[in-house]
Design an enzyme around this catalytic site. Structure first.
Site, PDB file in Angstrom:
ATOM      1  N   ASP A  52      35.868  18.861  11.721  1.00  0.00           N
ATOM      2  CA  ASP A  52      35.397  18.180  12.914  1.00  0.00           C
ATOM      3  C   ASP A  52      36.570  17.437  13.539  1.00  0.00           C
ATOM      4  O   ASP A  52      37.356  16.789  12.836  1.00  0.00           O
ATOM      5  CB  ASP A  52      34.282  17.185  12.563  1.00  0.00           C
ATOM      6  N   ASP A 101      34.234  17.473  18.873  1.00  0.00           N
ATOM      7  CA  ASP A 101      33.117  16.603  19.215  1.00  0.00           C
ATOM      8  C   ASP A 101      33.196  16.179  20.685  1.00  0.00           C
ATOM      9  O   ASP A 101      34.236  15.700  21.148  1.00  0.00           O
ATOM     10  CB  ASP A 101      33.152  15.375  18.299  1.00  0.00           C
ATOM     11  N   GLU A 161      32.066  21.199  21.419  1.00  0.00           N
ATOM     12  CA  GLU A 161      30.735  20.643  21.672  1.00  0.00           C
ATOM     13  C   GLU A 161      30.752  20.083  23.090  1.00  0.00           C
ATOM     14  O   GLU A 161      31.524  19.181  23.402  1.00  0.00           O
ATOM     15  CB  GLU A 161      30.393  19.543  20.673  1.00  0.00           C
ATOM     16  N   HIS A 166      23.503  18.424  12.575  1.00  0.00           N
ATOM     17  CA  HIS A 166      23.330  17.055  12.092  1.00  0.00           C
ATOM     18  C   HIS A 166      22.739  16.122  13.140  1.00  0.00           C
ATOM     19  O   HIS A 166      22.343  14.999  12.811  1.00  0.00           O
ATOM     20  CB  HIS A 166      24.675  16.507  11.624  1.00  0.00           C
ATOM     21  N   ASP A 167      22.669  16.562  14.397  1.00  0.00           N
ATOM     22  CA  ASP A 167      22.130  15.735  15.477  1.00  0.00           C
ATOM     23  C   ASP A 167      20.748  16.175  15.941  1.00  0.00           C
ATOM     24  O   ASP A 167      20.200  15.591  16.874  1.00  0.00           O
ATOM     25  CB  ASP A 167      23.078  15.771  16.694  1.00  0.00           C
TER      26      ASP A 167
END
Length: 564
Positions: free
Chosen positions: A102, A210, A269, A343-344
């Site tokens: 990440d 991210d 993302e 994860h979100d």
């Protein structure tokens, strides 16, 4: 459509996301860690995935579970040390898998040395490494309405925080402890690129970036359009597709990825990205990123109050139209990422399937529909087991900073606890962050200690040990899907055609390439359903039920092929 080139290995790959805090705890402190992941590599190899995407393990105060980084070059002790990460990389490579880290560079922790310096004085050399502004004209620092603009934080409240020492405000699109970097400053960009090269030289094979489309903000940081009666406004249109975003991504590619002996996987993302924007981001000739995470299909069930309001029923017709738009929109230029959850997001089987009577069937159906689309599929940890949303009895069971801030803000506005907990049970990010369910032992076999968040109660029957032992499990269905992707070039190369676009409960499509046709027909309902399709020449290939002609059974998916 041409066959996939060797450099495009990522187009036939399957990515598995590991959320380290919740994956496997090796030392009994209740928090997952790198040695725990290393212990489970054979499990991932058996599943057949090609890439492991590791959510942040960098040094961090953990205000947002590691997405607030205080040292890009260090592993947080809660997860282990740099030697553990080196062993993880070696273990993955030895099994033919790759590691995608990440990359969080829109913001850092306010405890990062860069920010500590930046906030120390108005004339510090790193002052311009972050986004600082004086109070709004006519206001004193700290006065209501003194924030430099009216943007709201994505984690609720204003997006500006007053620094008591210098009496200026810094921008934080997320939590107060997540200060936005100033990408307008070339020194910031070069520092980021240097860090990225350091990780690649260490053996990392790619980056999931991210909210990378937030790094370019509108010039002058103007006010957003406020709703009547509200002081804060969404600045989203002003920071989600800024004027220099393509310049920054191309510069990053040239500075970090160009000339490497092997292709580095890059996934951006990008909340709010349109198909037209994604075509630019992922066009290989432009050298920006390989694919984007877009959010259109996972926002279709939002009600009028947004993500944390009461969800609306999701019409399958809308979901099909969204996915088909992206399939067709990136058919000639660019590439899709394929995902139901991460994860979100709440658990896929609870959101898009039936996590009750038809949990097994609907989990297999969701995996099949997703993995046979055109693009690179992502498996979020536990998805291959059919893990479902958890049960929050009270707000004390919740750990997610976004959920907690939402709860506090809404309680202050007078919303009752029962309403808020009902919403969080459906929408909270913590639904995806409960411990990975390994066995039927205490705490799902995740830890010998007390887990940082409680395990989902169904772990006694839904766990990896039981799934691996059962040849008809969701786990083995995913194995078959992944194997099919690797053995059948139609899955990677084929064109996409949506069938029955207006059918309210059946999702059907075809993939075609060089005279071969792969057909997927899925019943997104708990009742028997019949459809009229020309089946001449099609032979059964894969299903989540025993083969049977006639109507589709509840949550049944059938894959068939012709021309093989």
């Amino acid at each position: 459509m041409p066959d996939i080139h060797t450099d495009d290995w990522w187009k036939s790959a399957v990515v598995y996301q590991v959320y380290p805090r919740s994956f496997a705890d090796s030392n009994g402190d209740g928090i997952g860690d790198l040695p725990g992941i290393i212990d489970k590599l054979d499990y991932l190899a058996e599943l057949g995935v090609d890439v492991v995407w590791l959510s942040p393990i960098y040094a961090s105060p953990q205000a947002d579970n590691g997405y607030d980084i205080s040292d890009y070059y260090a592993v947080d002790p809660v997860f282990g040390n740099i030697g553990d990460l080196d062993r993880l990389i070696a273990g993955l490579h030895a099994r033919g898998m790759k590691l995608m880290m990440d990359l969080v560079v829109n913001h850092t922790s306010d405890e990062h040395p860069w920010f500590v310096e930046s906030s120390s004085s108005l004339d510090n050399p790193k002052r311009d490494w972050y986004i600082w502004r004086k109070p709004r004209e006519g206001f004193a620092p700290g006065e209501p309405g003194a924030e430099p603009n009216n943007w709201a934080s994505l984690f609720f409240g204003p997006a500006w925080q007053l620094d008591g020492r210098t009496q200026e405000y810094y921008l934080h699109l997320f939590a107060v402890k997540q200060a936005d970097l100033n990408w307008e400053n070339p020194e910031v960009r070069q520092a980021v690129y240097e860090m990225m090269r350091w990780w690649l030289d260490r053996g990392v094979d790619g980056f999931r970036m991210d909210v990378i489309n937030f790094i370019s903000k509108a010039e002058g940081l103007p006010d957003g359009a406020a709703s009547p009666g509200t002081a804060l406004a969404s600045g989203f249109p002003l920071f989600s597709y800024g004027p220099r975003i393509h310049e920054y991504l191309q510069e990053m590619h040239q500075a970090v990825f160009a000339g490497r002996p092997e292709h580095i996987l890059t996934v951006g993302e990008m909340p709010g990205a349109s198909v037209e924007q994604a075509r630019l981001y992922t066009d290989q000739e432009r050298a920006e990123v390989d694919m984007v995470f877009q959010f259109e299909h996972v926002e279709l069930d939002y009600g009028p109050d947004g993500r944390y309001g009461d969800a609306r029923p999701l019409p399958l017709v809308d979901l099909k139209a969204s996915l088909a738009t992206w399939q067709l929109g990136l058919s000639d230029v660019g590439w899709n990422s394929l995902y139901w959850g991460n994860h979100d997001q709440p658990r896929a089987v609870s959101r898009f399937g039936d996590d009750g009577e038809y949990r097994q069937q609907s989990a297999k159906l969701l995996g099949t529909v997703l993995h046979l689309l055109r693009g690179t599929p992502y498996v979020y940890q536990g998805e291959e087991l059919g893990m479902s949303n958890t049960v929050f009895e009270t707000i004390n069971d919740v750990r997610d900073i976004e959920s907690l801030r939402y709860y506090a803000e809404q309680r202050a506005l007078g919303t009752d606890d029962e309403t808020l907990m009902r919403r969080l049970r459906v929408t909270s990010r913590d639904n995806a962050r409960t411990p990975m369910q390994w066995t039927d032992a205490a705490h799902a076999g995740f830890t010998t200690g007390t887990p940082w968040i409680a395990a989902t109660p169904d772990y006694a029957t839904v766990n990896a040990a039981a799934a691996v032992a059962d040849p008809d499990s969701i786990f083995h269905h995913y194995r078959r899907l992944i194997a099919l992707r690797k053995s059948d070039p139609v899955v990677v190369n084929g064109d996409f055609r949506l069938l029955l676009p207006n059918h309210e409960t059946v999702f059907a499509y075809e993939r075609a390439w060089e005279g071969r046709v792969l057909r997927v027909v899925a019943n997104f309902s708990s009742v028997h359903t019949s459809v009229e399709l020309d089946d001449e020449g099609f032979e059964p290939l894969l299903s989540n039920y025993d083969a049977s002609p006639g109507a589709l059974r509840p949550w049944e998916v059938r894959v068939s092929a012709k021309g093989y």
